[in-house]
Design a protein around this motif. Structure first.
Motif, mmCIF file in Angstrom:
data_model
loop_
_atom_site.group_PDB
_atom_site.id
_atom_site.type_symbol
_atom_site.label_atom_id
_atom_site.label_comp_id
_atom_site.label_asym_id
_atom_site.label_seq_id
_atom_site.Cartn_x
_atom_site.Cartn_y
_atom_site.Cartn_z
ATOM 1 N N LYS A 17 62.483 20.118 37.080
ATOM 2 C CA LYS A 17 62.815 20.627 38.424
ATOM 3 C C LYS A 17 62.487 19.592 39.498
ATOM 4 C CE LYS A 17 60.062 24.245 38.184
ATOM 5 N NZ LYS A 17 59.541 24.072 36.821
ATOM 6 N N THR A 19 61.953 16.325 39.178
ATOM 7 C CA THR A 19 62.726 15.085 39.021
ATOM 8 C C THR A 19 64.149 15.266 39.563
ATOM 9 O OG1 THR A 19 61.441 14.654 37.017
ATOM 10 C CG2 THR A 19 63.471 13.379 37.291
ATOM 11 N N SER A 35 57.218 24.647 45.511
ATOM 12 C CA SER A 35 56.150 25.660 45.578
ATOM 13 C C SER A 35 54.868 25.110 44.949
ATOM 14 C CB SER A 35 56.586 26.950 44.893
ATOM 15 O OG SER A 35 56.845 26.730 43.534
ATOM 16 N N LEU A 61 48.240 30.473 34.532
ATOM 17 C CA LEU A 61 48.941 31.685 34.975
ATOM 18 C C LEU A 61 49.667 31.443 36.292
ATOM 19 C CD1 LEU A 61 46.073 34.261 34.343
ATOM 20 C CD2 LEU A 61 48.100 33.852 32.922
ATOM 21 N N ARG A 91 59.746 32.646 41.075
ATOM 22 C CA ARG A 91 59.399 32.667 39.650
ATOM 23 C C ARG A 91 59.535 34.077 39.090
ATOM 24 N NH1 ARG A 91 57.428 27.585 39.957
ATOM 25 N NH2 ARG A 91 56.048 26.944 38.306
ATOM 26 N N ARG A 125 52.640 13.570 30.941
ATOM 27 C CA ARG A 125 52.811 13.534 32.394
ATOM 28 C C ARG A 125 51.503 13.198 33.113
ATOM 29 N NH1 ARG A 125 55.210 18.353 35.953
ATOM 30 N NH2 ARG A 125 53.474 19.509 35.059
ATOM 31 N N ARG A 169 51.412 28.893 29.861
ATOM 32 C CA ARG A 169 52.414 28.794 30.936
ATOM 33 C C ARG A 169 53.829 28.952 30.381
ATOM 34 N NH1 ARG A 169 51.678 23.061 33.181
ATOM 35 N NH2 ARG A 169 53.117 23.543 34.852
ATOM 36 N N THR A 198 67.097 14.924 31.099
ATOM 37 C CA THR A 198 67.443 15.039 32.515
ATOM 38 C C THR A 198 68.639 14.154 32.872
ATOM 39 O OG1 THR A 198 65.211 15.608 33.151
ATOM 40 C CG2 THR A 198 66.537 14.549 34.842
HETATM 41 P P1 G5P Z 1 54.856 23.618 39.636
HETATM 42 O O1 G5P Z 1 54.354 22.352 40.209
HETATM 43 O O2 G5P Z 1 56.103 24.211 40.124
HETATM 44 P P2 G5P Z 1 55.841 23.751 36.980
HETATM 45 O O3 G5P Z 1 54.885 23.928 35.892
HETATM 46 O O4 G5P Z 1 56.844 24.793 37.111
HETATM 47 O O5 G5P Z 1 54.871 23.353 38.116
HETATM 48 P P3 G5P Z 1 56.365 21.190 36.636
HETATM 49 O O6 G5P Z 1 55.347 21.255 35.546
HETATM 50 O O7 G5P Z 1 56.023 20.433 37.876
HETATM 51 O O8 G5P Z 1 56.783 22.599 36.963
HETATM 52 P P4 G5P Z 1 59.063 20.314 36.592
HETATM 53 O O9 G5P Z 1 59.010 20.114 38.074
HETATM 54 O O10 G5P Z 1 60.047 21.301 36.055
HETATM 55 O O11 G5P Z 1 57.656 20.622 35.973
HETATM 56 O O12 G5P Z 1 59.353 18.971 35.869
HETATM 57 P P5 G5P Z 1 59.100 17.448 36.330
HETATM 58 O O13 G5P Z 1 57.759 17.331 36.947
HETATM 59 O O14 G5P Z 1 60.297 16.944 37.041
HETATM 60 O O15 G5P Z 1 59.124 16.792 34.879
HETATM 61 C C1 G5P Z 1 58.090 17.037 33.977
HETATM 62 C C2 G5P Z 1 57.719 15.715 33.288
HETATM 63 O O16 G5P Z 1 58.794 15.348 32.433
HETATM 64 C C3 G5P Z 1 57.537 14.532 34.269
HETATM 65 O O17 G5P Z 1 56.524 13.691 33.754
HETATM 66 C C4 G5P Z 1 58.913 13.834 34.255
HETATM 67 O O18 G5P Z 1 58.808 12.441 34.570
HETATM 68 C C5 G5P Z 1 59.320 14.055 32.807
HETATM 69 N N1 G5P Z 1 60.758 14.129 32.574
HETATM 70 C C6 G5P Z 1 61.722 14.652 33.351
HETATM 71 N N2 G5P Z 1 62.922 14.535 32.754
HETATM 72 C C7 G5P Z 1 62.699 13.937 31.551
HETATM 73 C C8 G5P Z 1 63.547 13.549 30.458
HETATM 74 O O19 G5P Z 1 64.763 13.722 30.465
HETATM 75 N N3 G5P Z 1 62.930 12.979 29.369
HETATM 76 C C9 G5P Z 1 61.571 12.756 29.328
HETATM 77 N N4 G5P Z 1 61.045 12.187 28.240
HETATM 78 N N5 G5P Z 1 60.754 13.107 30.340
HETATM 79 C C10 G5P Z 1 61.315 13.684 31.437
HETATM 80 O O20 G5P Z 1 53.729 24.752 39.723
HETATM 81 C C11 G5P Z 1 52.404 24.513 39.304
HETATM 82 C C12 G5P Z 1 51.701 25.831 39.197
HETATM 83 O O21 G5P Z 1 51.650 26.433 40.491
HETATM 84 C C13 G5P Z 1 51.836 27.832 40.413
HETATM 85 C C14 G5P Z 1 51.883 28.162 38.936
HETATM 86 O O22 G5P Z 1 50.592 28.444 38.475
HETATM 87 C C15 G5P Z 1 52.407 26.860 38.324
HETATM 88 O O23 G5P Z 1 52.064 26.732 36.971
HETATM 89 N N6 G5P Z 1 53.097 28.214 41.065
HETATM 90 C C16 G5P Z 1 53.510 29.468 41.213
HETATM 91 N N7 G5P Z 1 52.948 30.651 40.847
HETATM 92 C C17 G5P Z 1 53.638 31.763 41.148
HETATM 93 N N8 G5P Z 1 54.837 31.753 41.758
HETATM 94 C C18 G5P Z 1 55.427 30.604 42.142
HETATM 95 N N9 G5P Z 1 56.622 30.605 42.761
HETATM 96 C C19 G5P Z 1 54.755 29.389 41.866
HETATM 97 N N10 G5P Z 1 55.050 28.094 42.092
HETATM 98 C C20 G5P Z 1 54.034 27.383 41.596
#
Ligand code: G5P
Length: 224
Positions: A17, A19, A35, A61, A91, A125, A169, A198
């Motif tokens: 998301k 990226t 968020s 969570l 979410r 990551r 998660r 991606t």
């Molecule tokens: P976040 O920060 O929203 P998540 O867990 O949903 O956290 P996250 O983990 O940040 O989302 P993402 O944004 O979907 O993941 O993905 P990203 O960061 O772009 O990519 C993940 C990794 O994979 C990176 O290292 C990237 O470089 C790599 N990558 C990307 N594409 C590729 C690919 O093609 N190949 C490879 N090899 N690698 C790749 O929320 C954090 C916490 O906050 C709370 C929750 O507790 C959540 O867990 N929260 C909420 N709680 C309730 N309601 C909400 N609306 C909430 N929002 C946040």
């Protein structure tokens, strides 16, 4: 003035998301609102909401709906002049309904990535907390191992990317996302993209948005 464009991007932890949001924001001039970044900002500045949120995040969570809506919706009210992309919210169905009562969305992007791919990605990551820059030791490593490319400061692994928190998660995501996906499907604005990479998903999202965001004029573009 051209019409403002409003989108959300959904997907499990590690689905890309953040990226993809950066690429969308860059290509189409949308404001990128994450968020997760809002939550982390509140944790580091030790607001009441941040202190509460940390107890949930450390267990892998979701932060409770009333805390998230209180954090997010006022930020959206400050964005009435901008086109935006909201990353990581909603979410849950309750969050989707709260968002729906404050604005109309044009597109909901849903990333559907296999579980094994997600686990592998998050294991590698690392982030730079002050800026939120994200690295992956395989996909986009920093130039110098362990250090941020821009500031040279140390990178860290987030608490909720550690294995125990991660499995919880991913499991929880599936249960709560289904009603949100159904909600946007029923509205006819859901676009799902499935792949392990991606870089293979991105051209399809780019094509979709090129048809949905005609010419964004300078008055509707965000100042980046
Ligand atoms: P976040 O920060 O929203 P998540 O867990 O949903 O956290 P996250 O983990 O940040 O989302 P993402 O944004 O979907 O993941 O993905 P990203 O960061 O772009 O990519 C993940 C990794 O994979 C990176 O290292 C990237 O470089 C790599 N990558 C990307 N594409 C590729 C690919 O093609 N190949 C490879 N090899 N690698 C790749 O929320 C954090 C916490 O906050 C709370 C929750 O507790 C959540 O867990 N929260 C909420 N709680 C309730 N309601 C909400 N609306 C909430 N929002 C946040």
């Amino acid at each position: 003035m051209s019409k403002l464009f409003r989108a959300v991007i959904m997907g499990p932890p590690g689905s890309g998301k953040g990226t993809i949001s950066e690429r969308i924001a860059h290509n189409f001039g949308l404001k990128h609102l994450s968020s997760g970044d809002f939550v982390r900002e509140n944790i580091s500045s030790k607001t009441d909401a941040g202190v509460l949120a940390k107890t949930y995040i450390n267990k892998g969570l979701l932060v409770p709906d009333h805390v998230m809506t209180r954090l997010l919706l006022p930020r959206l009210e400050e964005m009435t002049k901008y086109s935006w992309l909201l990353d990581g919210f909603p979410r849950t169905l309750a969050q989707a309904e709260a968002l729906n009562s404050s604005c109309d969305l044009d597109v909901a992007i849903n990333l559907n990535i296999p579980l094994e791919t997600l686990k592998e990605r998050l294991r590698h990551r690392w982030i730079h907390p002050p800026s939120g820059r994200v690295y992956n030791m395989c996909f986009n490593p920093p130039r110098i191992q362990g250090l941020d490319d821009i500031t040279g400061e140390a990178l860290i692994q987030q608490e909720d990317d550690r294995p125990e928190a991660l499995v919880a998660r991913l499991r929880h995501y599936k249960d709560v996302a289904k009603p949100v996906i159904d909600f946007y499907k029923a509205k006819g604005i859901l676009y799902t993209f499935s792949d392990t990479e991606t870089d293979r998903i991105w051209p399809n999202i780019n094509t979709l948005l090129s048809t949905k965001i005609p010419a964004i004029q300078s008055d509707a573009r965000c100042a980046s």
